[in-house]
Design an enzyme around this catalytic site. Structure first.
Site, PDB file in Angstrom:
ATOM      1  N   HIS A 134      24.692-102.848  29.089  1.00  0.00           N
ATOM      2  CA  HIS A 134      26.042-102.303  29.276  1.00  0.00           C
ATOM      3  C   HIS A 134      27.124-103.216  28.692  1.00  0.00           C
ATOM      4  O   HIS A 134      28.297-102.957  28.887  1.00  0.00           O
ATOM      5  CB  HIS A 134      26.349-102.104  30.764  1.00  0.00           C
ATOM      6  CG  HIS A 134      25.599-100.981  31.408  1.00  0.00           C
ATOM      7  ND1 HIS A 134      24.267-101.060  31.689  1.00  0.00           N
ATOM      8  CD2 HIS A 134      26.000 -99.758  31.823  1.00  0.00           C
ATOM      9  CE1 HIS A 134      23.877 -99.931  32.266  1.00  0.00           C
ATOM     10  NE2 HIS A 134      24.903 -99.121  32.349  1.00  0.00           N
ATOM     11  N   ASP A 147      28.043 -99.475  24.633  1.00  0.00           N
ATOM     12  CA  ASP A 147      27.600-100.101  23.385  1.00  0.00           C
ATOM     13  C   ASP A 147      26.109 -99.964  23.110  1.00  0.00           C
ATOM     14  O   ASP A 147      25.690 -99.441  22.082  1.00  0.00           O
ATOM     15  CB  ASP A 147      27.996-101.582  23.418  1.00  0.00           C
ATOM     16  CG  ASP A 147      27.951-102.161  24.831  1.00  0.00           C
ATOM     17  OD1 ASP A 147      26.866-102.169  25.423  1.00  0.00           O
ATOM     18  OD2 ASP A 147      29.027-102.560  25.338  1.00  0.00           O
ATOM     19  N   GLU A 168      21.563 -89.569  22.349  1.00  0.00           N
ATOM     20  CA  GLU A 168      22.611 -90.115  21.475  1.00  0.00           C
ATOM     21  C   GLU A 168      22.391 -89.778  20.001  1.00  0.00           C
ATOM     22  O   GLU A 168      23.337 -89.532  19.271  1.00  0.00           O
ATOM     23  CB  GLU A 168      22.726 -91.633  21.672  1.00  0.00           C
ATOM     24  CG  GLU A 168      23.269 -92.045  23.045  1.00  0.00           C
ATOM     25  CD  GLU A 168      22.225 -91.993  24.150  1.00  0.00           C
ATOM     26  OE1 GLU A 168      21.025 -91.804  23.844  1.00  0.00           O
ATOM     27  OE2 GLU A 168      22.597 -92.127  25.332  1.00  0.00           O
ATOM     28  N   GLN A 205      28.398 -93.683  25.477  1.00  0.00           N
ATOM     29  CA  GLN A 205      28.824 -94.078  26.825  1.00  0.00           C
ATOM     30  C   GLN A 205      28.970 -95.600  26.972  1.00  0.00           C
ATOM     31  O   GLN A 205      29.908 -96.073  27.613  1.00  0.00           O
ATOM     32  CB  GLN A 205      27.831 -93.532  27.838  1.00  0.00           C
ATOM     33  CG  GLN A 205      28.378 -93.503  29.233  1.00  0.00           C
ATOM     34  CD  GLN A 205      27.568 -92.586  30.104  1.00  0.00           C
ATOM     35  OE1 GLN A 205      26.463 -92.913  30.522  1.00  0.00           O
ATOM     36  NE2 GLN A 205      28.099 -91.402  30.387  1.00  0.00           N
TER      37      GLN A 205
END
Lengths: 400, 338
Positions: B141, B96, B72, B94
Site C-alpha cells: 500500500h 500504487d 487492474e 486503488q
C-alpha cells in the site's frame, strides 16, 4: 544523526488510510434471488459437437442448426478465401526472399479469417492478432501496409481508423480488453458499432482473456470473441492450455453464450458469427465463439513443427481444407464454374504481384520519425536526442 | 464533501481545500465541461473511492463514474479501448502496488500506441495512482512506483505536492492528448492550503521554485516537497539559505528550471521517497552532473528511501525521507566554512 525534527511527519500527522483494500470496503450486496445454478443458463453452454453447415465433402448438412447463408455471400467468401490463401503463400515466399523478417501464416484457417471480417460493417471494429493478416485484408486494409510490420518498416503499417482495424496484436490477449473498451465506448455513445476480437487457443490461458470476457459481459459490450482453436500455441498442444471440456464452455462462467463451430466451414462461421453480431448490435452483449481449425504450417517460418507433431497428424487435416470444401459445395450448387475460377485466379495473381512489387520497392525510411510520435509534442529531451541523431547522420554523410 | 462551485469560473475565489478535494474538483469540473470524460476503477462509484477522491461523482454524473470488476489489467485495457473509441477515461488505481497487474497494459500499450501508429491512434487517458508511504499502511500500500513509469517512453508523469497543483495538473492531464500518469501524494491527501483555483498555474513540463535561496538547491516532488520545505526552514535557523524546487512534472522534465536553479547556488540535493538505486532521483542527479558540472561546488547528493522493500508501519519512520537526512546531506556539500 542529529534530531532536529520534532514531528514524525512533516505535516505533524501520522495518517492512516481510511479504507485500505485489506479491510472490507463494500457494503454486503443483498442476496441474489436465484438458485446457485439456474438451468435457464444452460443455453449459454456450447453444443456438444461444433456447428457445421457444410460437410468436408461439400454437402449441406441435413439438419442444420442455423440457416445457410445465401449463395452470393458464400461465393464472395470463397473468393476471399482463395485470395487469403494466395496472400498467405505469397507472404511465406517473401520471407524466403528476405523481404519479410518472419510470417505467421493462417494457411488452412482462411475460413475463420474471412468470416471474421465479412460479418462486419464498415464502422465495426476488428481486433486481429499477428496471424490474422488475412482478416485485416478482408476488413479493407492494403496487403502491403499489413506487411510493413513484418518487413521491419514500422510497428503498425496502416491507419487503424481508416478501416476500423486495430494494429495486429503481438502480445497475447491484451487486445481483447481493448476491444471490450471500444465496444463499451460505442455503447455509451449510442453507436451501432460492434467489435470482433480474435485470438488463438494459447491466448485463452492469459489473464487478459479472462478479464476481457468478464468486462465485456458485465458491461454488455457488443463484442464477439473469436477463438481460432488451431490446436497449437507454437509447440504446446491444447491439452496444456486447458482442462475445460471446450474453450467455448468457458463462456457460461462469464454469463455469455459460447458457440463451437467447425472452423473450416465458412458457411457455418458466417452463420454463427453473423448471429452473434446481430445479438451484439441489438444490445444483448458479447458471445464467445470457438472455431475448431488446424494450423497447417509451422508457427512461423522460424519454427520447426516436426519437433512436436507428426506429418501424419497434419495430413489428416488436409481433406478438411476450407477452400476445397467451399469449392465442392459451390460447384454442386452451380454457383461457380471454370470461368469464375479463371477470373478469380487472375485477380489474386494481380494482388500477389502487387505484394511482391510493394515489398521489393526500396522504401525511404526517415529515422527522425523515431522521435516524432512518442508524444503529441516531443519533449525537450527528445528534441535534443533528435538533433543528436541528425548531427550523427550529417557527419556520416560528410565522411562518405 | 459538500458540492463545490466550478473552478472554471473566472471569478477569484480564495478557499482552503485539501489535495483530495482539489483532485475531486478537477474531475468534477472536467466531467461537467466535457461529456467524453469518464472515471472508472475499483470502488470509485457509490463509495467514492477508498480515499474518497471520487466522492459524489457517481451521484452527479451517474455511470460516467463507474465501478469495474476488480482487475487492474482489465481496467487499463478497457480504458485504452474507451480512448480508442473517442472517450477520455480517467482510471483510478486503488493503490500504487495494485497497479502492477496493469503493468503490461501501461508499458506495452498505453505508452506505445501513439508511436506504433505514427500518431494515428492516440490515447487521451489519465491514470491516477495514489503513491507513497507515511500513512501506516501495510505491505503493498506504500510503494513509490514513479520510476517504472518515468523510464517508459510515451508516458507523461506528474506529481503534485499541493492542492493548487493537484487541481491544475489533473485538469491538464485530462485535457492532454497523451496518456498522463498522476502520482497522487497519498500522505498529503488531507493536507490543506488556501488556494484560488481560478488562478492559472504552470502547465505540465514546468517545475516551480517554491522557495528562493542562495546556498544550495533542494529538488523534490510529490510528498517529499513539504519535507524539503521544512528542512529549508530549519536550515534557515542554522544560517543556511536553501532554495527548493518542486518538479511537479517528472516527464517532461524541466531541465531549464532545474539547471538554472542549481547553477545559481552551485550545490544540489535531490530528494525522493522512492528507493534510490536506479530511480528517477538517479536521473535527476545524473542530468545535473552532465549539465551543471562546472557550476557545482560539491558532488550532487541524493536523499532517498533505502534500497529495501517498503517497511512495515512500525519501521517506516526509518525509511522515510526526513528533515534530518536532508540537512545531513546539505551539511556534506563541501562548504568552504567547514
Amino acid at each position: 544523526m542529529n534530531c532536529r525534527q520534532t514531528s514524525p511527519n512533516p505535516d505533524g500527522t501520522l495518517m492512516t488510510p481510511r479504507q485500505p483494500r485489506t479491510a472490507p470496503t463494500r457494503a454486503a450486496e443483498p442476496p441474489a434471488e436465484r438458485p446457485a445454478y439456474d438451468l435457464a443458463d444452460a443455453h449459454l453452454l456450447p453444443t456438444p459437437e461444433p456447428i457445421q453447415l457444410v460437410t468436408p465433402e461439400g454437402s449441406p448438412v441435413a439438419d442444420p442448426r442455423l440457416p445457410m447463408p445465401d449463395t452470393d455471400t458464400l461465393v464472395r467468401a470463397h473468393d476471399l478465401m482463395v485470395q487469403g490463401r494466395r496472400f498467405n503463400d505469397q507472404a511465406h515466399a517473401l520471407v524466403r526472399q528476405g523481404r519479410l523478417a518472419v510470417y505467421p501464416s493462417s494457411h488452412g484457417q482462411e475460413a475463420c479469417q474471412v468470416a471474421a471480417a465479412m460479418v462486419l460493417e464498415d464502422q465495426d471494429w476488428l481486433f486481429p492478432t499477428y496471424r490474422d493478416t488475412v482478416a485485416a485484408m478482408v476488413k479493407g486494409v492494403d496487403p502491403v501496409q499489413i506487411l510493413l510490420l513484418l518487413a521491419g518498416d514500422w510497428h503498425a503499417g496502416y491507419d487503424p481508423y481508416a478501416h476500423c482495424c486495430a494494429p495486429t496484436a503481438t502480445p497475447l490477449a491484451t487486445q481483447l480488453v481493448h476491444a471490450a473498451g471500444v465496444g463499451y465506448a460505442a455503447r455509451v455513445k449510442g453507436e451501432r458499432t460492434v467489435v470482433v476480437a480474435m485470438c488463438g487457443d494459447g491466448a485463452t490461458s492469459e489473464g487478459d482473456f479472462h478479464e476481457a470476457l468478464n468486462f465485456a459481459a458485465v458491461f454488455k459490450a457488443p463484442v464477439i470473441f473469436l477463438v481460432q482453436n488451431n490446436e497449437f500455441a507454437i509447440s504446446v498442444p491444447l491439452s496444456r492450455q486447458t482442462a475445460a471440456p471446450s474453450l467455448a464452455a468457458k463462456a457460461i462462467g462469464y454469463g455469455m453464450p459460447g458457440k463451437r463451430v467447425d472452423g473450416n466451414d465458412v458457411a457455418a462461421l458466417l452463420a454463427v458469427l453473423g448471429e452473434a453480431v446481430d445479438r451484439a448490435r441489438a444490445g444483448e452483449g458479447p458471445t464467445l465463439v470457438e472455431a475448431h481449425t488446424y494450423r497447417m504450417q509451422a508457427h512461423t517460418n522460424a519454427d520447426d513443427a516436426t519437433r512436436y507433431r507428426s506429418s501424419e497428424a497434419v495430413k489428416e487435416w488436409e481433406p478438411r481444407d476450407p477452400i476445397l470444401r467451399s469449392q465442392a459445395h459451390l460447384l454442386s450448387l452451380g454457383a461457380i464454374d471454370d470461368e469464375h475460377a479463371t477470373a478469380l485466379t487472375q485477380r489474386v495473381e494481380e494482388m500477389a504481384a502487387e505484394m511482391r512489387l510493394g515489398m521489393s520497392a526500396e522504401r525511404e525510411l526517415d529515422p527522425t520519425v523515431l522521435f516524432d510520435h512518442v508524444f503529441a509534442t516531443p519533449t525537450p529531451q527528445l528534441r535534443e536526442q533528435r538533433a543528436q541523431l541528425l548531427d550523427e547522420l550529417a557527419r556520416e554523410e560528410a565522411a562518405k | 464533501m459538500s458540492p463545490m462551485p466550478s473552478a472554471d469560473s473566472p471569478v477569484p475565489h480564495v478557499e482552503k481545500i485539501t489535495v483530495m478535494q482539489a483532485l475531486n474538483r478537477a474531475m468534477r469540473d472536467a466531467l461537467r465541461h466535457d461529456e467524453t470524460v469518464h472515471v472508472l476503477g475499483e470502488d470509485v462509484g457509490t463509495l467514492g473511492g477508498v480515499f474518497r477522491v471520487t466522492d459524489g461523482l457517481t451521484k452527479e454524473f451517474g455511470e460516467r463514474c463507474f465501478d469495474t470488476p476488480l482487475a487492474e489489467s482489465g481496467i487499463m485495457g478497457f480504458a485504452i479501448g474507451m480512448a480508442m473509441g473517442g472517450l477520455r477515461p480517467i482510471v483510478e488505481m486503488q493503490f500504487d502496488a495494485f497497479a502492477y497487474p496493469a503493468f503490461e497494459q501501461i508499458t506495452s500499450h498505453v505508452a506505445k500506441m501513439r508511436n506504433r501508429t505514427k500518431g494515428q491512434v492516440h490515447l487521451p487517458m489519465v491514470i491516477r495512482i495514489p503513491y507513497g508511504g507515511g500513512i501506516g499502511g501495510v505491505e503493498h500500500h506504500c510503494d513509490s512506483s514513479e520510476s517504472y513509469y518515468t523510464h517508459t517512453p510515451g508516458l507523461t508523469v506528474v506529481a503534485p505536492s499541493n492542492p493548487a497543483d493537484a487541481y491544475h495538473l489533473l485538469r491538464a492531464a485530462i485535457a492532454s492528448p497523451d496518456p498522463v500518469i498522476v502520482m497522487e501524494p497519498k500522505r498529503l491527501y488531507w493536507s490543506k492550503a488556501e488556494v484560488d483555483l481560478s488562478r492559472p498555474r504552470p502547465g505540465i513540463g514546468k517545475a516551480a521554485i517554491v522557495r528562493e535561496g542562495k546556498d544550495a538547491t533542494i529538488i523534490a516532488y510529490g510528498q517529499s516537497v513539504p519535507v524539503a520545505l521544512e528542512a529549508a526552514e530549519v536550515a534557515k535557523r542554522e544560517g543556511r539559505d536553501l532554495q527548493v524546487v518542486d518538479l511537479r512534472s517528472l516527464v517532461p522534465f524541466d531541465d531549464a528550471t532545474v539547471m538554472a536553479a542549481v547553477a545559481s547556488t552551485g550545490r544540489a540535493v535531490v530528494v525522493a521517497e522512492a528507493q534510490g538505486f536506479s530511480s528517477f532521483s538517479s536521473e535527476v542527479a545524473a542530468r545535473i552532473g552532465e549539465r551543471c558540472f562546472h557550476s557545482l561546488a560539491a558532488p550532487v547528493r541524493r536523499v532517498t528511501g533505502f534500497d529495501i522493500p517498503y517497511p512495515p508501519p512500525k519501521l517506516e519512520k526509518h525509511y522515510l525521507v526526513s528533515v534530518d537526512r536532508i540537512l545531513d546531506a546539505v551539511d556534506s556539500l563541501q562548504w568552504e566554512d567547514q
